[in-house]
Design a protein around this motif. Structure first.
Motif, PDB file in Angstrom:
ATOM      1  N   THR A 146     -13.000   5.079  13.121  1.00  0.00           N
ATOM      2  CA  THR A 146     -11.717   4.741  13.210  1.00  0.00           C
ATOM      3  C   THR A 146     -11.083   6.118  13.050  1.00  0.00           C
ATOM      4  O   THR A 146     -10.113   6.426  13.871  1.00  0.00           O
ATOM      5  CB  THR A 146     -11.109   4.262  11.638  1.00  0.00           C
ATOM      6  OG1 THR A 146     -11.467   2.756  11.844  1.00  0.00           O
ATOM      7  CG2 THR A 146      -9.562   4.305  11.457  1.00  0.00           C
ATOM      8  N   PHE A 147     -11.565   7.084  12.437  1.00  0.00           N
ATOM      9  CA  PHE A 147     -11.137   8.536  12.200  1.00  0.00           C
ATOM     10  C   PHE A 147     -11.299   9.253  13.731  1.00  0.00           C
ATOM     11  O   PHE A 147     -10.517  10.202  14.070  1.00  0.00           O
ATOM     12  CB  PHE A 147     -11.539   9.209  11.201  1.00  0.00           C
ATOM     13  CG  PHE A 147     -10.829   8.660   9.845  1.00  0.00           C
ATOM     14  CD1 PHE A 147      -9.496   8.953   9.624  1.00  0.00           C
ATOM     15  CD2 PHE A 147     -11.551   7.842   9.238  1.00  0.00           C
ATOM     16  CE1 PHE A 147      -8.809   8.413   8.602  1.00  0.00           C
ATOM     17  CE2 PHE A 147     -10.649   7.646   7.963  1.00  0.00           C
ATOM     18  CZ  PHE A 147      -9.458   7.611   7.744  1.00  0.00           C
ATOM     19  N   GLU A 148     -12.623   8.911  14.266  1.00  0.00           N
ATOM     20  CA  GLU A 148     -13.010   9.350  15.794  1.00  0.00           C
ATOM     21  C   GLU A 148     -11.778   9.064  16.690  1.00  0.00           C
ATOM     22  O   GLU A 148     -11.408  10.029  17.616  1.00  0.00           O
ATOM     23  CB  GLU A 148     -14.163   9.095  16.033  1.00  0.00           C
ATOM     24  CG  GLU A 148     -15.239   9.898  15.181  1.00  0.00           C
ATOM     25  CD  GLU A 148     -16.733   9.473  15.448  1.00  0.00           C
ATOM     26  OE1 GLU A 148     -16.871   8.309  16.044  1.00  0.00           O
ATOM     27  OE2 GLU A 148     -17.639  10.239  15.210  1.00  0.00           O
ATOM     28  N   ALA A 149     -11.440   7.798  16.667  1.00  0.00           N
ATOM     29  CA  ALA A 149     -10.379   7.255  17.159  1.00  0.00           C
ATOM     30  C   ALA A 149      -9.068   7.919  17.107  1.00  0.00           C
ATOM     31  O   ALA A 149      -8.310   8.222  17.922  1.00  0.00           O
ATOM     32  CB  ALA A 149     -10.153   5.618  17.224  1.00  0.00           C
ATOM     33  N   ARG A 150      -8.502   8.470  15.827  1.00  0.00           N
ATOM     34  CA  ARG A 150      -7.472   9.004  15.442  1.00  0.00           C
ATOM     35  C   ARG A 150      -7.527  10.189  16.186  1.00  0.00           C
ATOM     36  O   ARG A 150      -6.387  10.767  16.937  1.00  0.00           O
ATOM     37  CB  ARG A 150      -7.346   9.082  14.027  1.00  0.00           C
ATOM     38  CG  ARG A 150      -6.102   9.937  13.662  1.00  0.00           C
ATOM     39  CD  ARG A 150      -6.003  10.399  12.187  1.00  0.00           C
ATOM     40  NE  ARG A 150      -4.619  11.161  11.899  1.00  0.00           N
ATOM     41  CZ  ARG A 150      -3.805  10.502  11.191  1.00  0.00           C
ATOM     42  NH1 ARG A 150      -3.823   9.243  11.066  1.00  0.00           N
ATOM     43  NH2 ARG A 150      -2.667  11.109  10.937  1.00  0.00           N
ATOM     44  N   PHE A 151      -8.629  11.040  15.998  1.00  0.00           N
ATOM     45  CA  PHE A 151      -8.569  12.504  16.824  1.00  0.00           C
ATOM     46  C   PHE A 151      -8.607  12.384  18.216  1.00  0.00           C
ATOM     47  O   PHE A 151      -7.947  13.166  18.895  1.00  0.00           O
ATOM     48  CB  PHE A 151     -10.129  12.958  16.408  1.00  0.00           C
ATOM     49  CG  PHE A 151     -10.313  13.000  15.132  1.00  0.00           C
ATOM     50  CD1 PHE A 151      -9.308  13.030  13.867  1.00  0.00           C
ATOM     51  CD2 PHE A 151     -11.846  12.995  14.441  1.00  0.00           C
ATOM     52  CE1 PHE A 151      -9.449  13.108  12.473  1.00  0.00           C
ATOM     53  CE2 PHE A 151     -12.100  13.114  13.327  1.00  0.00           C
ATOM     54  CZ  PHE A 151     -11.111  13.162  12.040  1.00  0.00           C
ATOM     55  N   LYS A 152      -9.058  11.179  19.095  1.00  0.00           N
ATOM     56  CA  LYS A 152      -8.759  11.105  20.299  1.00  0.00           C
ATOM     57  C   LYS A 152      -7.225  10.655  20.651  1.00  0.00           C
ATOM     58  O   LYS A 152      -6.875  11.112  21.626  1.00  0.00           O
ATOM     59  CB  LYS A 152      -9.663   9.987  20.867  1.00  0.00           C
ATOM     60  CG  LYS A 152     -11.149  10.176  20.752  1.00  0.00           C
ATOM     61  CD  LYS A 152     -11.962   9.013  21.218  1.00  0.00           C
ATOM     62  CE  LYS A 152     -13.691   9.383  21.044  1.00  0.00           C
ATOM     63  NZ  LYS A 152     -14.467   8.087  21.392  1.00  0.00           N
ATOM     64  N   VAL A 193      -2.196   4.919  15.521  1.00  0.00           N
ATOM     65  CA  VAL A 193      -3.739   4.799  14.981  1.00  0.00           C
ATOM     66  C   VAL A 193      -3.990   3.305  14.604  1.00  0.00           C
ATOM     67  O   VAL A 193      -4.994   2.821  14.905  1.00  0.00           O
ATOM     68  CB  VAL A 193      -3.994   5.964  14.151  1.00  0.00           C
ATOM     69  CG1 VAL A 193      -5.525   5.859  13.824  1.00  0.00           C
ATOM     70  CG2 VAL A 193      -3.939   7.222  14.817  1.00  0.00           C
ATOM     71  N   MET A 194      -3.147   2.880  13.300  1.00  0.00           N
ATOM     72  CA  MET A 194      -3.338   1.631  13.055  1.00  0.00           C
ATOM     73  C   MET A 194      -3.244   0.622  14.030  1.00  0.00           C
ATOM     74  O   MET A 194      -4.183  -0.258  14.176  1.00  0.00           O
ATOM     75  CB  MET A 194      -2.205   1.178  11.975  1.00  0.00           C
ATOM     76  CG  MET A 194      -2.181   2.032  10.633  1.00  0.00           C
ATOM     77  SD  MET A 194      -0.839   1.694   9.654  1.00  0.00           S
ATOM     78  CE  MET A 194      -0.886  -0.322   9.626  1.00  0.00           C
ATOM     79  N   LEU A 195      -2.501   0.507  15.049  1.00  0.00           N
ATOM     80  CA  LEU A 195      -2.316  -0.419  16.126  1.00  0.00           C
ATOM     81  C   LEU A 195      -3.726  -0.286  17.027  1.00  0.00           C
ATOM     82  O   LEU A 195      -3.982  -1.397  17.203  1.00  0.00           O
ATOM     83  CB  LEU A 195      -1.034  -0.078  17.175  1.00  0.00           C
ATOM     84  CG  LEU A 195      -0.848  -1.068  18.192  1.00  0.00           C
ATOM     85  CD1 LEU A 195      -0.338  -2.273  17.769  1.00  0.00           C
ATOM     86  CD2 LEU A 195       0.140  -0.338  19.151  1.00  0.00           C
TER      87      LEU A 195
END
Length: 504
Positions: free
Chosen positions: A182-188, A481-483
């Protein structure tokens, strides 16, 4: 058995029922033996995922003479007498360490046996694949890089009490790989937004967090004291007014990704400390902001998900194509069957609002009532991306009025799955009109609206020097990011959410 191991064992025999004390005894024994349990820099040669790729075709039972150096945390340990297997995890993947007493020697092997799950080590060895097909490093030497004094919890994965996981995010990241994803996705997502904005010619800027006057949004602030100036300041609730000052100064396209602070409640979609991206473009308008918003959200979706067709909490969302535009009043009528307009009396609007559970306040005019009715009747019906336009002037103090209706403004909010994701204006650049709006906000504050803005003399002065026509937009990064990670709570996408004090 080595002297270090023997000393450690004497301490362990006395405190074996307390795993933390057992580990502390091991730490003390290492220090007593002149060894540093907290290591030094380690020059690794590969990440584990690189080894997985490089040796993917290595046959079962095959050994190589390829030497590697890797570092990570011990996640599992299996002792079979003169052979020991460790599972090592680095930032990219896990790998098995194949450790033999004949290779390491008795003293080093005894020290290896004394290691605990959770310890960080560096290991040197050669690449092999076991007869059972497990890619492994045949360890020739190792060193302790950091001694773990607390054992990793066995049942942390799927823990029902999420507050424990939020509070101990460092353990959550170790035990739950999907959290790390999840947080790797946030960074991206943040990186993709930044790259998209820069590709459109925007400069990324930084503006103050401490504001002497409350402005840029309607919200309750956090207040702090500036000792050197002996003056109270607000933690910013928006970056808008400073960014628009830059348009006055001649910058044409600016954006800022940063923290905002609103001293309000917490729920799955709201956190008092949150991240936004705000952007302003001279000579643009609402249409330009719609195009820009679709662009950076679609870029973020492709970076995080690899597709524009996503799922959020069971809803299939299509982020492709052109997103529809609908007026706030049109949506109220479509979703509730209620006819509302500014020709109605305030009492009529109060009656409709209360019919849908809205408790009308004395300070609210017709515009605020219409906005509240929209929120109560239509917001949660907007599942696919929809630009909601034509917002009442009363709730849009920084947007231009519509030329054909002075009760409404040139503004949109983007809704997806019943929640607001972006907010945009045709920016008000008339200093006289802006001064009147600020005065109305001050009057609202005096009648009890504690979310109303203050009067910003310097911002009015800036507009008096002239600001070009402009479009502006802001988006909540956390919600996006949630979405894009299908996360139910904003706390799931904040690394360290604020918590109530831990029970003693």
């Amino acid at each position: 058995m080595s002297e270090t191991t023997s000393t450690a064992q004497e301490g362990i025999d006395q405190i074996e029922d307390d795993p933390i004390e057992v580990r502390r005894a091991k730490r003390e024994a290492l220090i007593a033996a002149g060894k540093n349990p907290y290591g030094h820099a380690f020059a690794y040669s590969h990440h584990i995922d690189e080894l997985d790729a490089k040796y993917a075709e290595l046959p079962d039972g095959e050994s190589t003479e390829d030497e590697v150096q890797i570092a990570g945390r011990i996640m599992a340990k299996r002792d079979q007498g003169k052979i020991m297997f460790l599972e090592l995890r680095d930032a990219t993947a896990d790998i098995q360490l194949f450790c033999r007493i004949n290779t390491l020697g008795e003293e080093a092997y005894a020290e290896l046996k004394d290691l605990d799950v959770g310890d960080w080590i560096g290991a040197c060895g050669t690449m092999i694949r076991t007869r059972r097909g497990q890619l492994s490093v045949a360890v020739e030497s190792f060193e302790l890089l950091s001694k773990s004094l607390r054992p990793l919890p066995e049942k942390f994965h799927g823990l029902a009490d999420k507050e424990t996981r939020y509070r101990q995010r460092y353990v959550d990241l170790v035990m739950n790989p999907e959290v790390r994803s999840t947080f790797e996705a946030r960074f991206k997502i943040i990186s993709a937004i930044r790259s998209y904005m820069e590709s459109q010619g925007f400069y990324e800027v930084e503006t103050p967090i401490l504001h002497p006057i409350l402005g840029g949004a309607n919200a309750k602030p956090f207040i702090t004291h500036h000792n050197a100036l002996d003056k109270d300041f607000y933690l910013r609730i928006a970056t808008e007014l400073h960014l628009k000052r830059l348009l006055v100064g001649g910058f044409e396209k600016v954006f800022e990704i940063g923290r905002q602070f609103r001293n309000e409640g917490m729920d799955p979609f709201h956190n008092p400390e949150f991240t936004t991206m705000e952007a302003y473009q001279a000579y643009s308008d609402l249409e330009g902001m719609m195009e820009l918003t679709q662009g950076y959200i679609q870029a973020a979706a492709m970076a995080a998900c690899g597709t524009l067709q996503i799922t959020f909490q069971g809803n299939e969302i299509d982020l492709s194509g052109e997103w529809p535009r609908k007026s706030m009043i049109q949506l109220i009528e479509e979703e509730s069957g209620e006819k509302v307009d500014f020709g109605m009396s305030r009492d009529e609007l109060v009656r409709i609002a209360e019919k849908y559970g809205v408790k009308a306040e004395e300070a609210w005019g017709k515009g605020r009532l219409i906005a509240e009715i929209f929120e109560a009747t239509a917001e949660d019906k907007l599942i696919q991306p929809t630009f909601v336009i034509d917002h009442p002037l009363e709730v849009s103090p920084l947007a231009k009025k519509k030329p054909d209706n002075e009760n409404l403004t040139e503004r949109f909010e983007l809704f997806i799955c019943g929640h607001e994701y972006a907010n945009a204006f045709n920016e008000l650049n008339d200093p006289v009109d802006q001064a009147e709006r600020f005065q109305a906000q001050v009057a609202a504050k005096e009648t009890g609206d504690d979310e109303a803005m203050g009067y910003d003399d310097d911002y009015v002065r800036a507009l008096e020097y002239g600001m070009p026509p402009a479009g502006g937009v802001g988006i909540g990064i956390d919600r996006l990011v949630m979405l894009l990670t299908d996360s139910a709570s904003i706390r799931d996408v904040l690394l360290f959410p604020h918590m109530r004090d831990e029970a003693k």
